[in-house]
Scaffold this motif. Sequence first.
Motif, PDB file in Angstrom:
ATOM      1  N   PRO A  48      -1.386   9.350  -5.629  1.00  0.00           N
ATOM      2  CA  PRO A  48      -2.867   9.036  -6.647  1.00  0.00           C
ATOM      3  C   PRO A  48      -3.350   7.901  -5.771  1.00  0.00           C
ATOM      4  N   THR A  49      -3.195   7.203  -4.804  1.00  0.00           N
ATOM      5  CA  THR A  49      -3.777   5.830  -3.768  1.00  0.00           C
ATOM      6  C   THR A  49      -4.892   7.126  -3.265  1.00  0.00           C
ATOM      7  N   LYS A  50      -4.521   7.927  -2.687  1.00  0.00           N
ATOM      8  CA  LYS A  50      -4.923   8.471  -0.806  1.00  0.00           C
ATOM      9  C   LYS A  50      -6.417   9.239  -1.723  1.00  0.00           C
ATOM     10  N   ALA A  51      -6.059   9.764  -2.830  1.00  0.00           N
ATOM     11  CA  ALA A  51      -6.368  10.941  -4.024  1.00  0.00           C
ATOM     12  C   ALA A  51      -7.863  10.299  -4.625  1.00  0.00           C
ATOM     13  N   LEU A  52      -7.540   8.456  -5.266  1.00  0.00           N
ATOM     14  CA  LEU A  52      -9.184   7.728  -5.324  1.00  0.00           C
ATOM     15  C   LEU A  52      -9.469   7.415  -4.283  1.00  0.00           C
ATOM     16  N   SER A  55     -11.842  10.152  -3.773  1.00  0.00           N
ATOM     17  CA  SER A  55     -12.449  10.192  -4.129  1.00  0.00           C
ATOM     18  C   SER A  55     -14.174   9.489  -4.029  1.00  0.00           C
ATOM     19  N   ARG A  84      -9.764   9.530 -12.354  1.00  0.00           N
ATOM     20  CA  ARG A  84      -8.141   8.974 -12.732  1.00  0.00           C
ATOM     21  C   ARG A  84      -7.275  10.195 -12.705  1.00  0.00           C
ATOM     22  N   ARG A  86      -8.201  13.308 -11.529  1.00  0.00           N
ATOM     23  CA  ARG A  86      -7.861  14.368 -10.513  1.00  0.00           C
ATOM     24  C   ARG A  86      -6.290  13.278  -9.553  1.00  0.00           C
ATOM     25  N   ALA A  87      -6.134  12.306 -10.170  1.00  0.00           N
ATOM     26  CA  ALA A  87      -5.554  11.203  -9.212  1.00  0.00           C
ATOM     27  C   ALA A  87      -3.830  11.812 -10.214  1.00  0.00           C
ATOM     28  N   THR A  91      -0.722  13.354  -8.429  1.00  0.00           N
ATOM     29  CA  THR A  91       0.485  13.096  -8.798  1.00  0.00           C
ATOM     30  C   THR A  91       1.574  14.253  -9.625  1.00  0.00           C
ATOM     31  N   ILE A 163      -4.091   2.140 -10.953  1.00  0.00           N
ATOM     32  CA  ILE A 163      -4.891   4.035 -10.478  1.00  0.00           C
ATOM     33  C   ILE A 163      -4.253   4.222 -12.459  1.00  0.00           C
TER      34      ILE A 163
END
Length: 460
Positions: A48-52, A55, A84, A86-87, A91, A163
Amino acid sequence: MKEFDAIIIGAGQAGPPMAARMVEAGMRVALVERDVLGGTCVNRGCMPTKALVASARAAHVTRHAAQWGVLASGPVGVDMKRVRARAAKVTTDARGRLESWLGGMQGLTLLHGHARFQDARTIRIGMEALTAPRIILNVGARTLVPAIAGIDRVDHLTSSSIIELDTLPEHLLVVGGSYIGLEFAQMYRRFGAEVTVVERGERLLPREDGDISEAIRDALEAEGIVIHTGAACIGLAPHPDGIALQLDGGSGEPAAIGSHVLVATGRRPNTDGLGLDAAGVAMDARGYITVNDELATNVPGIWALGDCNGRGAFTHTAYNDFEILAANMLDGDSRRVSQRIPAYALYIDPPLGRVGMTDAQARATGRKLLFSKRPMTRVGRAIEKGETQGFMKVVADAETQQILGAAILGVEGDEAIHGLLDAMHAGTPFPVLRWAVPIHPTVSELIPTLLGGLKAAEEG
């Protein structure tokens, strides 16, 4: 009492693949998870953090599109609910794939609940008891909130809870100027928040060499992030406009007034509540399970993998723990943790890829050393992309000609560092790599030049 050949507690990065290998070997395996499958990486960490981060980078590049000759009309907006969502999908999709894989695994019993030792061979989950001659602990770690003055008087976020935000903080205060804190600091600055970072140490990223810390600070401050280091007396207090950040023990004017505060000061192992004392399993003073070089605890038949053993704090080290144990237990191999070359990345922009020793660690060995350093302005790929911040550097043993450590702080540094990591793992002397013919234009093409510049100087 249900009998198994092996019980695995925790379905993070090491538990499921270990279960799969044991099932393939014909064992009956119980995999116990008290939370959701996938552990920190899938649910609250890397994915989730790398998806953020992705973005946030998209927003940053769009705002500065004109430097590439691209005209974007109007102000750039960020829809935090969609960011959020998308992240979260990244997951849930990953967790769903894991659930399907484990659910279809013949010979595996997947149990949900809080596992606790009854004795060295027995695990209890509520009223149910399981026994096995092999027990593997993969219970991970969680965020640590230290005793900061006033922390009990204000609402605060951790790397796990931030997150979940689907709104943009007006001003994010980040307590902790290390890896997690800096990733979130840059991310939320790029989303559009004001950001202030406070670090107790004299510089950011105290485990890195000073030149890396300084360059990263320069990059973050250039984006408008306010940074305070050497803050020995951090305090938080309610304020009519939000949360007051104090750097002087509570006297004087606040250093900043924030709407939200993120506490990013480390993690602690999830070993409390396991009943390790009932099994006689030893821990260190911080609660990490003590293991030997082959990941065995002091109790025969019990092993500990991943973040809970204190031998690594990354997804890739947890997975490598599985590989070591599987090779030794099932393949008759003799692999050890000490054979692993430490490597990791910091996912700010520009990213930092690190392998082996820092310059300071290499000097502490007393060896005769060679150093080399080159700016990213020498890299054609960086110039073409318009991203020339940072540098790459390497330190080597002058007598053995082995590379001891390297860092690439720059565009695609997290990928390019693997050429050096692979060479170190293979034990390849650096003169051999000088004659490699890398592809142009890539970041890696400067590596032979970097190695060719090795000399006995402070830093090449």
